[in-house]
Design an enzyme around this catalytic site. Structure first.
Site, PDB file in Angstrom:
ATOM      1  N   SER A 122       0.806  -1.224   0.000  1.00  0.00           N
ATOM      2  CA  SER A 122       0.000   0.000   0.000  1.00  0.00           C
ATOM      3  C   SER A 122       0.837   1.271   0.000  1.00  0.00           C
ATOM      4  O   SER A 122       0.310   2.358  -0.223  1.00  0.00           O
ATOM      5  CB  SER A 122      -0.946   0.016   1.209  1.00  0.00           C
ATOM      6  OG  SER A 122      -0.220   0.154   2.422  1.00  0.00           O
ATOM      7  N   LYS A 159       0.806   4.572   7.021  1.00  0.00           N
ATOM      8  CA  LYS A 159       0.169   5.420   6.019  1.00  0.00           C
ATOM      9  C   LYS A 159       0.672   6.859   6.175  1.00  0.00           C
ATOM     10  O   LYS A 159       1.384   7.190   7.122  1.00  0.00           O
ATOM     11  CB  LYS A 159      -1.362   5.406   6.195  1.00  0.00           C
ATOM     12  CG  LYS A 159      -2.028   4.060   5.909  1.00  0.00           C
ATOM     13  CD  LYS A 159      -2.000   3.713   4.440  1.00  0.00           C
ATOM     14  CE  LYS A 159      -2.775   2.438   4.147  1.00  0.00           C
ATOM     15  NZ  LYS A 159      -2.100   1.239   4.695  1.00  0.00           N
TER      16      LYS A 159
END
Length: 205
Positions: A122, A159
């Site tokens: 990701s 993230k």
């Protein structure tokens, strides 16, 4: 003969009756890493307690936590001042600018730093690939645009920290394929920033 002294049969706490419901082992860790280890175990225990009995399987995006082992004798390697397109510069060219200690370069605060292995893709657009080790510093104050290690609803994730129009935090992936969506932090979301990612490293061989 006296019956006193020595280990009594079945004495002590039965195996598996502790906080984590399993047998324990003794290990030695650096004193400076005690707070980091405790914080990780607390987060892991909260995850186990809240997921007991659930059948849903979610993707774990980080794997393996490590604490840094800082040697009293730093490893100093030559840092070349020339830019190398290919190959390796010759030491005879006299382009060694200084000696670089890898630990000093990667770690700002050893007492609050640990390493995490990336699992998943990701964050590949910012150069974090599966198997990479990222350097996480718990003493850093997270800001918008920082890459952070967070716990969201009992799952660890790495993230980019951002906020939406309502100024509520959100976590952005870095994968242009569109396979990953932003994670929006709502008032009922269990959310904690565990540390700021300040670097990464990998081996090719």
């Amino acid at each position: 003969m006296s019956n006193r002294g020595g280990k009594r049969e079945n004495a002590g706490r039965p195996a598996g009756q502790g906080k984590y419901g399993e047998s324990t082992v003794t290990m030695r860790i650096p004193q400076s890493q005690t707070a980091t280890i405790k914080s990780f175990l607390d987060a892991w225990q909260r995850k186990r307690a809240n997921t007991a009995g659930e059948n849903a399987i979610t993707e774990i995006e980080v794997d393996e936590f490590f604490t840094p082992a800082i040697s009293e004798q730093p490893t100093l390697l030559p840092l070349f001042s020339t830019k190398v397109a290919a190959g390796f510069p010759s030491p005879a060219d006299d382009h060694v600018e200084k000696q670089l200690d890898i630990s000093e370069f990667m770690i700002d605060h050893a007492a609050s730093t640990f390493f995490v292995t990336i699992k998943g893709d990701s964050m590949i657009d910012v150069g974090l690939l599966p198997g990479d080790k990222v350097v996480v510093d718990r003493s850093k104050t997270p800001g918008i645009g920082d890459i952070v290690l967070a716990v969201v609803d009992r799952e660890f994730t790495i993230k980019i920290l951002d906020h939406g129009a309502n100024k509520m935090p959100r976590l952005l992936p870095a994968n242009s394929s569109g396979a990953y969506k932003p994670i929006y932090i709502r008032p009922d979301t269990q959310f904690e920033i565990f540390g700021v990612v300040i670097g990464s490293f990998r081996r090719f061989k």
